[in-house]
Design a protein around this motif. Structure first.
Motif, short mmCIF file in Angstrom:
data_model
loop_
_atom_site.label_atom_id
_atom_site.label_comp_id
_atom_site.label_asym_id
_atom_site.label_seq_id
_atom_site.Cartn_x
_atom_site.Cartn_y
_atom_site.Cartn_z
N PHE A 1 -31.15 82.90 19.73
CA PHE A 1 -32.52 83.41 19.43
C PHE A 1 -33.52 82.62 19.31
N ALA A 2 -33.87 81.31 19.47
CA ALA A 2 -34.98 81.21 20.28
C ALA A 2 -35.43 81.85 20.92
N ASN A 3 -34.69 81.95 21.93
CA ASN A 3 -35.44 82.58 23.82
C ASN A 3 -35.42 83.54 23.14
N ILE A 4 -34.84 84.72 22.46
CA ILE A 4 -35.63 85.74 22.21
C ILE A 4 -36.61 85.59 21.77
N GLY B 1 -43.77 89.36 24.88
CA GLY B 1 -44.11 91.32 25.13
C GLY B 1 -43.80 91.40 26.62
N PRO B 2 -43.95 92.70 26.69
CA PRO B 2 -43.97 93.02 28.55
C PRO B 2 -44.63 92.59 29.16
N ARG B 3 -45.89 91.78 28.70
CA ARG B 3 -47.31 91.86 29.34
C ARG B 3 -47.45 90.52 29.57
N TYR B 4 -46.40 89.84 29.21
CA TYR B 4 -46.37 88.39 29.28
C TYR B 4 -44.93 87.88 29.87
N ASP B 5 -44.95 86.41 30.04
CA ASP B 5 -43.47 86.04 31.02
C ASP B 5 -42.16 86.26 30.93
N GLY B 6 -41.63 87.36 31.14
CA GLY B 6 -39.81 87.20 30.44
C GLY B 6 -39.00 85.92 31.14
N SER B 7 -39.37 84.93 31.35
CA SER B 7 -38.32 84.61 31.83
C SER B 7 -37.33 83.74 31.06
N ALA B 8 -38.21 84.06 29.35
CA ALA B 8 -37.00 83.04 28.24
C ALA B 8 -35.55 84.86 27.81
N LEU B 9 -36.20 85.64 28.60
CA LEU B 9 -35.51 87.22 28.25
C LEU B 9 -34.06 86.46 29.10
N VAL B 10 -34.12 85.77 30.52
CA VAL B 10 -33.11 85.53 31.44
C VAL B 10 -32.37 84.72 31.05
N ASP B 11 -32.55 83.45 30.33
CA ASP B 11 -32.39 82.49 29.83
C ASP B 11 -31.07 83.33 29.22
#
Length: 396
Positions: free
Chosen positions: A218-221, A226-236
């Motif tokens: 939940f912390a990584n999500i 948003g889509p205009r920012y870094d999305g590496s947290a979604l991969v984790d």
């Protein structure tokens, strides 16, 4: 306002009666039972003073206990007295019972740093852990008799110290999960994710392991802005979700950490890459935009962002992105500022030969020429002025 509960004390009257009437024995080196001098001290001895302080503390008289222990510590400070560590510990308990747990930390630290091999070491660390848990759960520190000073930093420092001083113990386990939960409550998501990760590395068989894995997801999500920012947290988060589903399938289904959450994360990741591709298109970098669209199809095949098939203008066996038409193509703006058209016309006009006659020296008052659209007042330039007393033909 949260309150701090001091260490549990037994009833004072019963404790005093039992200690006064019961004789205690212990085994000596030869294995024989001998009277315990510490349990039955003589009047005026060091053990008797410690016993009096314990009785005062058990009878809920912390001020009397502090008075006795202050005199004892002042007499035997910086000595090798065997009761000195107990005196520091009991004085810290008395100060805590008196309502000033922050001041008691100095006595607990004296036990931890000065007597690491004593039996009171573990007890002092446990006392600091209890104070730290109270601080990170919104207990303010007392200052000038009032509780209004935030003590989050002190609580975090104490929780880290407990883990450093007793690694691998139950106290360190409790301190680790309390610190991670504190970061999670305060929305320090990066620190919370890192704290839960360290907790699972240090205590892989802990009873809090499932809770730590779930909150790390939940912390990584929540770190994804948003889509205009870094999305590496979604991969984790997607990797952690698959691991959680394999280890705890029933809990994953119950808590919502399942395939539906993976689908939403996949959609968010595809949207983030589409924003990157649009950014490249707006700047006219079509190869980079095409490569980004290919990444979307490869990394997010189930996403609805590309329609589930090859993109327009590409062969079916090789998904790609067709270049936009010339009508929709946007070119990169030039960094050089363009001159407005009226100023350009004026510059071209100024380059033409002027119909006005050249300036004459010495100046005349006014000169109007039929080809000149304006009347000019001819004045000499400063470096072309004649010295006084000389005419234009060079004669005086």
């Amino acid at each position: 306002q949260p309150t701090f509960t001091p260490p549990t004390q037994v009833d004072g009257s019963s404790a005093a009666k039992s200690e006064a009437t019961m004789n205690r024995f212990k085994l000596d080196e030869s294995g024989k039972l001998v009277p315990d001098i510490d349990a039955n001290p003589t009047d005026g001895s060091d053990a008797a003073m410690i016993r009096q302080a314990r009785q005062a503390l058990a009878q809920d008289r912390p001020a009397d206990a502090i008075t006795i222990l202050d005199a004892f510590i002042e007499r035997y400070d910086r000595t090798s007295n065997p009761y000195l560590s107990q005196a520091y510990l009991y004085r810290g308990d008395a100060i805590t019972a008196d309502g000033n747990e922050y001041q008691a930390l100095y006595d607990y630290e004296a036990v931890i740093k000065g007597f690491p091999a004593s039996p009171q070491f573990v007890t002092a660390v446990e006392r600091e852990l209890d104070i730290a848990v109270a601080y990170v759960n919104d207990l303010d520190r007392k200052w000038l008799g009032l509780r209004f000073v935030n003590a989050f930093e002190e609580g975090e420092e104490l929780l880290i110290r407990v883990q450093e001083r007793m690694p691998g113990s139950r106290l360190a386990e409790r301190a680790g999960i309390e610190l991670a939960d504190h970061y999670y409550r305060e929305r320090e998501l990066s620190l919370a994710s890192e704290a839960y990760e360290l907790f699972m590395q240090n205590f892989p068989n802990s009873a809090y392991r499932m809770k730590a894995m779930q909150r790390r997801i939940f912390a990584n999500i929540a770190r994804f802005k948003g889509p205009r920012y870094d999305g590496s947290a979604l991969v984790d988060a997607s990797v952690l979700i698959r691991r959680f589903m394999s280890l705890y399938p029933a809990e994953a289904q119950q808590s919502g950490v399942d395939a539906a959450l993976l689908t939403r994360i996949d959609e968010s990741g595809a949207q983030q890459l589409i924003e990157v591709a649009n950014w490249y298109e707006r700047r006219g970098d079509m190869p980079a935009a095409r490569a980004t669209y290919q990444r979307i199809v490869k990394l997010h095949p189930q996403s609805s962002k590309h329609g589930g098939g090859p993109l327009p203008g590409c062969p079916s066996n090789r998904p790609c992105r067709s270049e936009p038409s010339s009508a929709n193509r946007t070119t990169r703006p030039s960094s050089k500022k363009e001159t407005p058209r009226p100023i350009k016309a004026l510059r071209r006009q100024s380059l033409r030969p002027s119909p006005c006659p050249p300036r004459q020296y010495p100046p005349r008052l006014f000169l109007r020429h039929p080809a000149c659209p304006r009347a000019m007042l001819l004045r000499p330039r400063p470096h072309q002025r004649l010295p006084p007393g000389r005419a234009s033909n060079g004669r005086p």
